[in-house]
Enzyme design. Sequence first.
Site, PDB file in Angstrom:
ATOM      1  N   GLY A  17       0.797  -1.231   0.000  1.00  0.00           N
ATOM      2  CA  GLY A  17       0.000   0.000   0.000  1.00  0.00           C
ATOM      3  C   GLY A  17       0.828   1.279   0.000  1.00  0.00           C
ATOM      4  CG  ASP A  63       2.431  -4.310  17.345  1.00  0.00           C
ATOM      5  OD1 ASP A  63       2.010  -3.190  16.973  1.00  0.00           O
ATOM      6  OD2 ASP A  63       1.772  -5.062  18.077  1.00  0.00           O
ATOM      7  CG  ASN A  90       2.296   4.032   5.770  1.00  0.00           C
ATOM      8  OD1 ASN A  90       1.509   4.690   5.088  1.00  0.00           O
ATOM      9  ND2 ASN A  90       2.325   2.688   5.709  1.00  0.00           N
ATOM     10  CE1 TYR A 154      -7.681   4.800   9.143  1.00  0.00           C
ATOM     11  CE2 TYR A 154      -8.916   6.663   8.281  1.00  0.00           C
ATOM     12  CZ  TYR A 154      -7.829   5.811   8.200  1.00  0.00           C
ATOM     13  OH  TYR A 154      -6.902   5.974   7.207  1.00  0.00           O
TER      14      TYR A 154
END
Length: 256
Positions: A17, A63, A90, A154
């Site tokens: 991505g 992580d 990111n 989010y």
Amino acid sequence: MKRVQDKICLVTGGARGLGLAAAEALLAEGAKVMITDLDQAAGETEVARLRKLGFAIRFMVQDVSSEEQWDQTLEQTAHIWGGVDVVVNNAGVAALADVEKESLKHWKATLSVNLDGVFLGTQAGIARMKSRGGSIVNIASIEGLIGEPLIPAYNASKGGVRLFTKSAAIHCARAGYKIRINSVCPGFAETQMVGAAVASLPPDEAKVFVERTLARIPMGRFARPDEIAKAVLFLASDESSYMTGSDLVVDGGMTA
Ligand SMILES: NC(=O)c1ccc[n+]([C@@H]2O[C@H](COP(=O)([O-])OP(=O)(O)OC[C@H]3O[C@@H](n4cnc5c(N)ncnc54)[C@H](O)[C@@H]3O)[C@@H](O)[C@H]2O)c1
């Protein structure tokens, strides 16, 4: 001289991505890049591909929500190349649930990656860069600017990333560190994150969601990952030397 020649860059969530596109843009302009991700198989596959092309790139499992793993990641990056000049925070997650259906467990899981991860990466980056200078690029979102009823956690995490970035940027500038900290606010981009979110809706709702979203974008299409990566490259490079605490919107006009 390339735009980020010999800069040592860490990109989290770099296995696919927008993170992978950012890593590729930095490599093409002369950087040495460490990508990290939870997805070891994808990370190693991409690094093998890019190393075959002659690029200076490595992969580590990380992580971003783990404080200890941040120390290990930056230590290893410095061990290989001698320091770190750029951190691109990111890595991120998103799943759909409106405020009535959202669970505290999912809310905390989202904030732990999207917001705690950016905080930890920024803090660890500052500690490593305060004597040598550098650039930290935090990936927020237009979802940190405007509300979207299906992604309350989010939205909260990305709004947090934008303002946290400003706070840290002012601190570093006032302290006299040569560290610039900015965020990028991408609009909808063609990645697995968006694909998976759309696929999680019933087919008729998914179709309506995509049609309605495209209708809200003046340019009438989603972004290609490389179009977001160019903004990251700019903020990582010295071309943005007078920018700190800004949030660079790359959204095809959606929030204009
Ligand atoms: N795609 C979009 O439309 C869009 C728009 C605005 C902002 N963003 C943001 O851009 C960033 C990248 O998004 P994307 O679309 O490429 O997503 P993606 O899901 O395609 O890729 C995200 C990557 O992050 C990794 N990751 C997830 N949790 C992690 C963790 N705890 N530690 C380390 N790595 C982890 C995943 O394994 C994956 O490789 C995210 O912060 C996202 O919120 C995306």
